[in-house]
Design a protein around this motif. Structure first.
Motif, PDB file in Angstrom:
ATOM      1  N   ARG A 159       0.021   6.570  -2.281  1.00 65.57           N
ATOM      2  CA  ARG A 159      -1.198   5.904  -1.827  1.00 65.57           C
ATOM      3  C   ARG A 159      -1.526   6.395  -0.420  1.00 65.57           C
ATOM      4  N   ASP A 160      -2.798   6.452  -0.123  1.00 62.82           N
ATOM      5  CA  ASP A 160      -3.258   6.926   1.182  1.00 62.82           C
ATOM      6  C   ASP A 160      -4.320   5.967   1.716  1.00 62.82           C
ATOM      7  N   PRO A 161      -3.892   4.843   2.295  1.00 62.43           N
ATOM      8  CA  PRO A 161      -4.852   3.828   2.705  1.00 62.43           C
ATOM      9  C   PRO A 161      -5.857   4.307   3.755  1.00 62.43           C
ATOM     10  N   ASP A 162      -5.479   5.226   4.626  1.00 59.06           N
ATOM     11  CA  ASP A 162      -6.414   5.663   5.664  1.00 59.06           C
ATOM     12  C   ASP A 162      -7.183   6.933   5.287  1.00 59.06           C
TER      13      ASP A 162
ATOM     14  N   ALA B  37       0.817  -1.216   0.000  1.00 64.85           N
ATOM     15  CA  ALA B  37       0.000   0.000   0.000  1.00 64.85           C
ATOM     16  C   ALA B  37       0.848   1.263   0.000  1.00 64.85           C
ATOM     17  N   THR B  38       2.124   1.134   0.310  1.00 65.37           N
ATOM     18  CA  THR B  38       2.988   2.313   0.334  1.00 65.37           C
ATOM     19  C   THR B  38       3.625   2.601  -1.019  1.00 65.37           C
ATOM     20  N   GLU B  39       3.452   1.713  -1.965  1.00 66.52           N
ATOM     21  CA  GLU B  39       4.018   1.908  -3.300  1.00 66.52           C
ATOM     22  C   GLU B  39       3.216   2.979  -4.046  1.00 66.52           C
ATOM     23  N   PRO B  40       3.869   3.952  -4.689  1.00 74.06           N
ATOM     24  CA  PRO B  40       3.131   5.011  -5.393  1.00 74.06           C
ATOM     25  C   PRO B  40       2.274   4.455  -6.521  1.00 74.06           C
TER      26      PRO B  40
ATOM     27  N   LYS C 148      -5.837  17.030  -7.490  1.00 76.27           N
ATOM     28  CA  LYS C 148      -6.832  16.556  -6.530  1.00 76.27           C
ATOM     29  C   LYS C 148      -7.205  15.097  -6.793  1.00 76.27           C
ATOM     30  N   LYS C 149      -7.839  14.473  -5.837  1.00 80.63           N
ATOM     31  CA  LYS C 149      -8.299  13.097  -5.989  1.00 80.63           C
ATOM     32  C   LYS C 149      -9.281  13.020  -7.154  1.00 80.63           C
TER      33      LYS C 149
END
Length: 77
Positions: free
Chosen positions: A36-39, A15-18, A48-49
């Motif tokens: 990545r922003d799992p939380d 999950a930390t992989e871009p 923006k997202k």
């Protein structure tokens, strides 16, 4: 990844992989690496997202150059 369970596939992609993302600009498509922003605690400022079009890239580059940033500095910003 055939034959792997869902849990094994998830573990194989940290999950930390871009994440790769392609945005459309005035000069054409540009691929960027978005963290990545799992939380869900991070709110992006420039792209923006779920944003697919990015305008004003030329102005951003000129602004960074005017502030004295080198190409190396602006790549890490």
């Amino acid at each position: 990844m055939t034959g792997m369970s869902r849990r094994e596939r998830t573990a194989a992609t940290p999950a930390t992989e871009p994440a790769s993302k392609t945005v459309l600009t005035e000069v054409g498509p540009v691929e960027i690496a978005a963290p990545r922003d799992p939380d869900g605690s991070f709110e992006p400022q420039i792209v923006k997202k779920r944003q697919r079009r990015l305008t004003g890239v030329d102005e951003m580059v000129v602004s960074l150059a005017a502030k004295g940033l080198t190409t190396k500095d602006s790549a890490s910003t």
